[in-house]
Design a protein around this motif. Structure first.
Motif, PDB file in Angstrom:
ATOM      1  N   GLY A   3       0.783  -1.242  -0.070  1.00  0.00           N
ATOM      2  CA  GLY A   3       0.203  -0.077   0.090  1.00  0.00           C
ATOM      3  C   GLY A   3       0.982   1.271   0.005  1.00  0.00           C
TER       4      GLY A   3
ATOM      5  N   SER B  80      -7.205  -5.701   4.596  1.00  0.00           N
ATOM      6  CA  SER B  80      -6.031  -6.271   5.468  1.00  0.00           C
ATOM      7  C   SER B  80      -5.952  -7.635   4.946  1.00  0.00           C
ATOM      8  CB  SER B  80      -6.265  -5.934   6.945  1.00  0.00           C
ATOM      9  OG  SER B  80      -7.629  -6.875   7.241  1.00  0.00           O
TER      10      SER B  80
ATOM     11  N   TYR C 253     -10.573  -2.711   6.822  1.00  0.00           N
ATOM     12  CA  TYR C 253     -10.187  -2.091   5.408  1.00  0.00           C
ATOM     13  C   TYR C 253      -9.667  -0.646   5.538  1.00  0.00           C
ATOM     14  CZ  TYR C 253     -14.673   0.088   5.514  1.00  0.00           C
ATOM     15  OH  TYR C 253     -15.845   0.768   5.823  1.00  0.00           O
TER      16      TYR C 253
ATOM     17  N   LEU D 197      -6.567  -4.755  -3.033  1.00  0.00           N
ATOM     18  CA  LEU D 197      -6.263  -3.483  -3.173  1.00  0.00           C
ATOM     19  C   LEU D 197      -6.836  -2.817  -4.559  1.00  0.00           C
ATOM     20  CD1 LEU D 197      -2.970  -1.665  -2.010  1.00  0.00           C
ATOM     21  CD2 LEU D 197      -4.183  -0.627  -4.085  1.00  0.00           C
TER      22      LEU D 197
ATOM     23  N   ALA E  75      -1.614  -6.441   2.211  1.00  0.00           N
ATOM     24  CA  ALA E  75      -3.092  -6.391   1.711  1.00  0.00           C
ATOM     25  C   ALA E  75      -3.660  -7.476   1.119  1.00  0.00           C
ATOM     26  CB  ALA E  75      -3.231  -5.067   0.855  1.00  0.00           C
TER      27      ALA E  75
ATOM     28  N   ALA F 194      -8.033  -0.688   0.434  1.00  0.00           N
ATOM     29  CA  ALA F 194      -7.214  -1.856   0.592  1.00  0.00           C
ATOM     30  C   ALA F 194      -7.973  -2.944   1.934  1.00  0.00           C
ATOM     31  CB  ALA F 194      -5.856  -1.365   0.945  1.00  0.00           C
TER      32      ALA F 194
ATOM     33  N   GLN G 289      -8.115   4.017   8.412  1.00  0.00           N
ATOM     34  CA  GLN G 289      -8.599   2.721   8.693  1.00  0.00           C
ATOM     35  C   GLN G 289     -10.068   2.675   9.217  1.00  0.00           C
ATOM     36  OE1 GLN G 289      -6.071   0.415  11.506  1.00  0.00           O
ATOM     37  NE2 GLN G 289      -4.319   0.398   9.953  1.00  0.00           N
TER      38      GLN G 289
END
Length: 336
Positions: free
Chosen positions: A157, A195, A201, A183, A180, A193, A213
């Motif tokens: 990311g 996780s 996300y 993405l 990620a 993105a 986040q």
């Protein structure tokens, strides 16, 4: 004698019941056939690899490129009907090409392990761009944005831009988001993105210094996400669940759906054909279609016998679409 007559009557009753059910199914079959009609056909590729990204020139729709595993680069000059392999000399290493993008005759390819290729002659020759050992992660996706310019994101990311053909890169975020699962980038440059574990996300838009986040709103882990044309987020969760956020509000989500036609298989990607027609691809050759912007879904059966997980959907216009899948699977869209 009475028992024989009774058995005969019971048998007759059962036969009539079965006949009634068959007539009923025949009566509704045409309606279901219309709902589940197929729009996709398989395109043969010259190599048995897994395709990972696809690009077509919007100004010249006949010209396209496809990249994939085993350093595969394919070119089409007839709109994706046929493909020819373009061999690249990359030494003895085996690369996984993950993304390709062009602006005019200038193009870029990202790959893993860390690889970035550049062309200025419409793909006739490619040069390797050196990457810093301090780059967070491997190049994952790239978008050509003009002469000597591109935007690149890594699999951690980290987002960078270049204005001098990759000689120098400017970091657009102060830190990477981390490993990620998926993405995705919107047409106007926003990213989302997921996780690695699918438990939260992150979103980013141009001008932000860091990723923002967000906690998932479901007990099911997130599989994939992206942006809709009307500024919402879509989310695919484990177990075949789909949901949409409110317009402009990425913390408020509409009611979750679990389309029956998904069969409980994993849903892997979602794309808009236009404002009303939406498609979802998934495991075990699943393609779902909505004609009301994602409110209801039917299964498109044209891919039912492909025998592959369908990873990624593209629409370059309302009548030009493709689906990428495992084991060399490429599907092309055919309008009614």
């Amino acid at each position: 004698m009475k028992k024989s007559i009774k058995r005969f009557l019971n048998s007759l009753s059962l036969s009539l019941s079965i006949l009634f059910i068959c007539i009923t199914l025949l009566a509704i079959a045409p309606q279901n056939a219309r709902a589940d009609h197929g729009n996709w056909h398989k395109v043969e590729l010259p190599v048995a690899i897994t395709p990972l990204d696809l690009w077509f020139d919007r100004n010249k729709p006949s010209h396209g490129w496809l990249v994939g595993t085993e350093a595969t680069l394919l070119e089409s000059t007839d709109g994706g009907t046929t493909w020819e392999e373009r061999k690249l000399d990359l030494g003895g290493s085996i690369y996984r090409f993950s993304s390709i993008s062009f602006s005019g005759k200038e193009g870029w390819i990202t790959g893993q392990p860390a690889l970035l290729l550049h062309t200025t002659d419409d793909g006739k020759s490619w040069s390797r761009i050196g990457l810093s050992s301090k780059l967070p992660g491997d190049p994952f996706a790239i978008v050509a944005s003009g002469k000597n310019s591109a935007e690149m994101v890594t699999d951690l990311g980290a987002i960078y831009s270049t204005q001098d053909a990759g000689q120098n890169w400017k970091a657009m975020v102060t830190q990477a988001v981390g490993n990620a699962r998926n993405l995705n980038r919107s047409a106007d440059g926003r990213y989302v993105a997921i996780s690695a574990n699918g438990n939260f996300y992150s979103t980013w838009q141009p001008g932000d210094m860091t990723w923002v986040q967000h906690n998932r709103n479901s007990s099911r882990r997130v599989q994939n996400m992206g942006y809709t044309p009307d500024n919402r987020l879509w989310m695919l969760n484990r177990g075949g669940q789909v949901q949409f956020s409110e317009v402009g509000d990425f913390e408020t989500w509409n009611k979750k759906q679990t389309p029956r036609q998904g069969g409980g298989f994993g849903l892997l990607d979602l794309k808009y054909q236009d404002d009303d027609n939406v498609w979802i691809s998934g495991g075990s050759s699943r393609l779902l279609h909505s004609t009301d912007g994602g409110k209801t879904w039917v299964r498109d059966l044209s891919a039912a016998n492909v025998g592959a997980n369908l990873y990624k959907i593209y629409f370059f216009s309302s009548d030009r679409g493709f689906v990428l899948g495992q084991n060399g699977t490429l599907l092309a869209y055919s309008p009614d």
